[in-house]
Write an enzyme that holds these catalytic residues in place. Structure first.
Site, short mmCIF file in Angstrom:
data_model
loop_
_atom_site.label_atom_id
_atom_site.label_comp_id
_atom_site.label_asym_id
_atom_site.label_seq_id
_atom_site.Cartn_x
_atom_site.Cartn_y
_atom_site.Cartn_z
N LYS A 1 0.80 -1.22 0.00
CA LYS A 1 0.00 0.00 0.00
C LYS A 1 0.84 1.27 0.00
O LYS A 1 0.35 2.34 -0.37
CB LYS A 1 -0.94 0.01 1.22
CG LYS A 1 -1.86 -1.20 1.31
CD LYS A 1 -2.76 -1.33 0.10
CE LYS A 1 -3.70 -2.54 0.25
NZ LYS A 1 -4.58 -2.74 -0.91
N GLU B 1 0.89 8.99 6.20
CA GLU B 1 0.25 9.74 5.11
C GLU B 1 -0.56 10.90 5.66
O GLU B 1 -1.12 10.82 6.76
CB GLU B 1 -0.66 8.80 4.32
CG GLU B 1 -1.33 9.43 3.11
CD GLU B 1 -2.15 8.42 2.34
OE1 GLU B 1 -1.70 7.99 1.27
OE2 GLU B 1 -3.23 8.04 2.84
N ARG C 1 -9.37 -7.50 -6.56
CA ARG C 1 -10.35 -8.57 -6.37
C ARG C 1 -11.74 -7.99 -6.66
O ARG C 1 -11.89 -6.79 -6.89
CB ARG C 1 -10.31 -9.07 -4.93
CG ARG C 1 -10.47 -7.95 -3.90
CD ARG C 1 -10.57 -8.44 -2.47
NE ARG C 1 -10.46 -7.39 -1.49
CZ ARG C 1 -11.43 -6.54 -1.16
NH1 ARG C 1 -12.60 -6.60 -1.75
NH2 ARG C 1 -11.23 -5.62 -0.23
N HIS D 1 -13.42 3.43 9.36
CA HIS D 1 -12.83 3.25 8.04
C HIS D 1 -13.34 1.99 7.33
O HIS D 1 -12.73 1.54 6.35
CB HIS D 1 -11.30 3.22 8.12
CG HIS D 1 -10.71 4.38 8.86
ND1 HIS D 1 -10.73 5.66 8.36
CD2 HIS D 1 -10.12 4.46 10.09
CE1 HIS D 1 -10.16 6.48 9.23
NE2 HIS D 1 -9.80 5.78 10.29
#
Length: 490
Positions: free
Chosen positions: A117, A200, A291, A235
């Protein structure tokens, strides 16, 4: 016919969803199930089924060796992984290839690239796709200080591997930093086998926008419109809709172009999702989900395209042959994830037996589920009960239809999120389409208050009596005798 037989390496509603696509294509399906799932519905709908012996998930639905073994034993040419479990494990893709079984999804190389990621964001930035300021796995105290100074608070600390918001911590000030990093490292090691993490910049009120793509790996990459997944708790997505009420046609086209560009950059093949955060008119790349997504019915409802069938056909080597205009969205679709959770108790899981069950119906209503009256929601798998999806000619009709469907939906015996959704679909900010990813956090107290007031108006009180016999015991108990269940292959 793409394949003659496909093994489904999953459970519950997604296993049933894949079986339905296989049956319509004339393909036989093979299910696998754990001992804990022996009273489940999904494996009984397959043409063959095999018991996965073992007490832990790693010995059942996460066992690559057993999946390959049963696929070869039953003569399957391909494996569909569904979502979760092994669906984004590149080692599983490689094992399928080595075992002579086709994996229905992207290549192992693409999956490895998408699964990191942190590094995937650097890769996307190199290809001109906007990303938020970040730092990939700073290791020394000096590197961490430099990253914090450059990115600034608030920020997100998250494991570099995995998805779905797992391990994500929002850090608003320096005293919170050390604990968040420790948590991300520990969870990354335990859940994904890698302690790497990244930092981030945190957007405080963005929309979560994702674009569904299909690629045949031979140059054709199609976008099938966006989904707005901004209603979340911790989230984790709760409500998804397509199209997004936040985007103009120009913004919508820009998001689609970015998604196609991202898919081409990683040589993507099969169905996938490119996810973005959207704030102040700007898109920022978030991740690739390599996916099929939980919320794929939303896209199917507005495009009329069966994504599972397309996955199977692409894996079999067929070109994408959708007619011109097939990818133009028609109307509006909304999905609610019906979870066995208690919104009044911080969304704690609520496993247990479903003592009464009545799903909604009518025009434009779709329910994807693997449960039934008498079924027990297990404590160690996902809390998803069903996915309730509706279609309308516009957002007003879709929200009205969802409100009606939720009012019809009855689930007795366990706490669930239906009452919360009833409140949301009466709340002005959501109905006006002005919500963002902070919606649940900001509105939960008032939503819970509405839930309390609505309790006496719902159908559960009437149906509680209907679903009990003259002794006051749940009627469903009559259906749980062990000898009522079919024989399975071992």
């Amino acid at each position: 016919m793409p394949f003659k037989k496909v093994l489904i390496a999953n459970r519950g509603e997604i296993a049933i969803r894949v079986m339905r696509a296989c049956r319509e294509l004339g393909i036989k399906s093979v299910a696998v199930f754990s001992t804990d799932d022996r009273r489940s519905l999904f494996y009984r709908l397959a043409d063959e089924s095999f018991l996965l012996k073992g007490d832990e998930v790693r010995d059942t639905y996460l066992s690559i060796e057993k999946m390959i073994h049963f696929a070869k034993k039953s003569g399957c040419e391909a494996i569909h992984p569904g979502y979760g479990f092994l669906s984004e494990n590149p080692d599983f893709v490689d094992a399928c290839e080595s075992g002579g079984v086709k994996f229905i999804g992207p290549s192992g190389a693409t999956m490895r690239k998408a699964g990191d990621k942190a590094r995937i964001k650097d890769f996307m930035a190199e290809h001109g796709i906007p990303v938020l300021p970040s730092s990939n796995n700073p290791t020394t105290a000096e590197e961490i200080r430099d990253a914090v100074a450059r990115i600034g608070f608030p920020m997100i600390i998250k494991p570099s591997f995995g998805g779905g918001g797992k391990g994500m911590k929002i850090v608003h000030a320096e005293p919170e930093l050390e604990d968040a990093i420790r948590f991300a490292r520990n969870l990354g090691q335990s859940a994904f086998g890698n302690p790497a993490f990244y930092i981030e910049k945190y957007l405080q009120a963005p929309r979560h926008i994702e674009v569904q793509i299909l690629s045949d790996g031979r140059g054709t990459v199609l976008d099938l419109g966006e989904r707005d997944c901004s209603v979340q708790r911790r989230h984790q997505k709760l409500i998804e809709e397509s199209p997004s009420p936040a985007l103009t046609p120009e913004m919508r086209r820009h998001a689609a172009d970015l998604a196609v560009k991202a898919a081409r950059a990683v040589d993507y093949e099969n169905a996938g999702t490119i996810e973005f955060l959207f704030e102040d008119g700007e898109f920022y790349f978030l991740e690739i989900n390599a996916r099929i997504q939980v919320e794929h019915p939303v896209t199917e409802m507005v495009t009329g395209i069966d994504l599972i069938k397309e996955q199977i056909k692409i894996a079999a080597g067929e070109d994408i042959q959708l007619p011109r205009g097939a990818c133009l969205c028609n109307g509006w679709a909304i999905e609610c994830r019906i979870n066995a959770e208690d919104p009044e108790n911080r969304f704690m899981p609520s496993p247990g037996q479903i003592n009464g069950y009545r799903s909604p119906g009518g025009i434009g209503v779709r329910v994807d589920s693997g449960v039934f009256m008498g079924f027990s929601i297990p404590s160690h798998y996902d809390s998803l009960i069903s996915k309730l999806t509706v279609w309308g000619r516009d957002r007003a009709e879709a929200t009205a239809r969802m409100r009606r469907a939720l009012d019809e939906y009855v689930i007795l015996g366990i706490k669930n999120t239906v009452p919360l959704y009833r409140a949301i679909f009466r709340e002005p900010e959501f109905l006006e389409g002005k919500h963002d990813t902070t919606y649940i956090e900001r509105h939960l107290p008032e939503l819970l208050n509405v839930m309390e007031k609505q309790k006496h108006k719902t159908q559960e009180q009437l149906l509680t009596a209907i679903f009990r016999d003259d002794r006051g015991l749940p009627v469903c108990d009559a259906y749980l005798a062990d000898d009522e269940f079919p024989v399975f292959y071992t």
